[in-house]
Design a protein around this motif. Structure first.
Motif, PDB file in Angstrom:
ATOM      1  N   HIS A 188       0.651  -1.196  -0.245  1.00 12.87           N
ATOM      2  CA  HIS A 188       0.141  -0.138   0.190  1.00 12.87           C
ATOM      3  C   HIS A 188       0.900   1.070  -0.062  1.00 12.87           C
ATOM      4  O   HIS A 188       0.650   2.349   0.552  1.00 12.87           O
ATOM      5  CB  HIS A 188      -0.765   0.369   1.265  1.00 12.87           C
ATOM      6  CG  HIS A 188      -1.637  -1.180   0.753  1.00 12.87           C
ATOM      7  ND1 HIS A 188      -2.692  -1.372   0.013  1.00 12.87           N
ATOM      8  CD2 HIS A 188      -1.467  -2.642   1.978  1.00 12.87           C
ATOM      9  CE1 HIS A 188      -3.290  -2.588   0.076  1.00 12.87           C
ATOM     10  NE2 HIS A 188      -2.445  -3.237   1.583  1.00 12.87           N
ATOM     11  N   ASP A 191      -0.422   4.054  -2.291  1.00  9.97           N
ATOM     12  CA  ASP A 191      -1.386   5.661  -1.268  1.00  9.97           C
ATOM     13  C   ASP A 191      -0.351   6.573  -1.407  1.00  9.97           C
ATOM     14  O   ASP A 191      -1.610   7.778  -1.468  1.00  9.97           O
ATOM     15  CB  ASP A 191      -1.863   5.127  -0.117  1.00  9.97           C
ATOM     16  CG  ASP A 191      -2.558   3.529  -0.459  1.00  9.97           C
ATOM     17  OD1 ASP A 191      -2.994   3.273  -1.327  1.00  9.97           O
ATOM     18  OD2 ASP A 191      -3.675   3.463   0.722  1.00  9.97           O
ATOM     19  N   PRO A 208      -6.570   7.255  -2.326  1.00  6.80           N
ATOM     20  CA  PRO A 208      -6.699   4.906  -1.908  1.00  6.80           C
ATOM     21  C   PRO A 208      -7.763   5.008  -2.680  1.00  6.80           C
ATOM     22  O   PRO A 208      -9.135   6.173  -2.251  1.00  6.80           O
ATOM     23  CB  PRO A 208      -6.198   5.395  -1.114  1.00  6.80           C
ATOM     24  CG  PRO A 208      -5.616   6.410  -0.447  1.00  6.80           C
ATOM     25  CD  PRO A 208      -6.431   7.466  -0.796  1.00  6.80           C
ATOM     26  N   THR A 246      -4.940   2.720  -5.627  1.00  6.10           N
ATOM     27  CA  THR A 246      -5.442   4.133  -5.731  1.00  6.10           C
ATOM     28  C   THR A 246      -5.410   5.438  -6.832  1.00  6.10           C
ATOM     29  O   THR A 246      -5.464   4.406  -7.777  1.00  6.10           O
ATOM     30  CB  THR A 246      -3.787   5.272  -4.924  1.00  6.10           C
ATOM     31  OG1 THR A 246      -4.357   6.515  -5.067  1.00  6.10           O
ATOM     32  CG2 THR A 246      -2.752   5.508  -6.207  1.00  6.10           C
TER      33      THR A 246
END
Length: 264
Positions: A188, A191, A208, A246
């Protein structure tokens, strides 16, 4: 030394909610990649039709053949020209955004209606500005295609790997319908990307992506299960939204290719 981020996969989804096409390179435009979600199916109320209600839509496979798009479904094929559409505009909507679209042709609409078992029409968004989307995050207005919200969805490889470590039944990135898959070092981290360049195209991260039940539809089978949303909701729930990948926009046009580096 900073991490090297490389483009691993590129996808387009010509018709909203149908299967995608994997590409080696794609032309980035303001509304998204060329031929990405420029078409959709609408019902008799002119409302967009998606896999959320009809998981079987994942079993329609498009292919671009020259100036035509061919759709394969259960051993049958149908094709239409990329450029064709009828004259009269139709006022439709994608979520809260008004969208001016045009029916492609009566034959294509009948083919999809017959296969899906209800009356629907295949329509096309024809020009930039025919649908505008206001971002709740930036309060800016973007010219978008028929995608849910934003022109591009980017996902890092480690986000999927991290999720798969928690799942009994492993899944592929296709569950999340990305446009761009980039190699990453940690889950992640995409993001937090801000402005970056791929090839000769500059992109800007907007926010996101909140996910819905559609990610539980197994694209290989068209069967809805409980995962991965159940597991994701345990560690990616932010303000009642389950985040994965995202949403980004392009700041100029150009071509990007698998193997390109992401430059910050």
């Amino acid at each position: 030394m900073s991490a090297v981020y490389i483009i691993k996969e590129i996808y387009i989804y010509p018709i909203k909610s149908l299967a995608g096409i994997s590409l080696k390179s794609a032309n980035a435009e303001e509304m998204g990649f060329e031929n990405d979600r420029r078409w959709m199916l609408i019902d008799s109320e002119n409302v967009h039709v998606t896999q959320r209600e009809y998981p079987i839509m994942s079993q329609f496979y498009p292919e671009i053949l020259g100036d035509k798009i061919q759709i394969a479904f259960e051993g049958e094929t149908h094709e239409f020209s990329i450029s064709e559409h009828l004259e009269n505009p139709i006022d439709s909507q994608v979520w809260d955004d008004k969208s001016e679209v045009f029916e492609v042709n009566k034959n294509s609409s009948k083919w999809f209606s017959d296969k899906l078992g209800f009356e629907c029409r295949l329509v096309k968004i024809n020009k930039i500005g025919a649908r505008k989307h206001e971002s709740s995050r930036t309060n800016e207005i973007y010219n978008v295609s028929l995608a849910d919200g934003y022109p591009y969805l980017l996902i890092g490889t480690e986000s999927l790997n991290f999720l798969n470590e928690k799942l009994e039944e492993k899944i592929t990135i296709k569950r999340f319908r990305p446009n761009i898959v980039v190699s990453t070092k940690s889950a992640h981290e995409e993001d937090d990307f801000q402005v970056f360049k791929i090839g000769d195209v500059q992109f800007k991260n907007i926010k996101p992506c909140g996910r819905c039940i559609m990610v539980n539809n197994d694209p290989q089978k068209g069967i809805v299960k409980k995962e991965p949303l159940k597991t994701l909701s345990k560690y990616r729930n932010v303000d009642n939204s389950v985040l994965f990948g995202t949403n980004i926009v392009s700041l100029n046009s150009g071509t990007i290719s698998v193997g390109d580096e992401v430059v910050f």
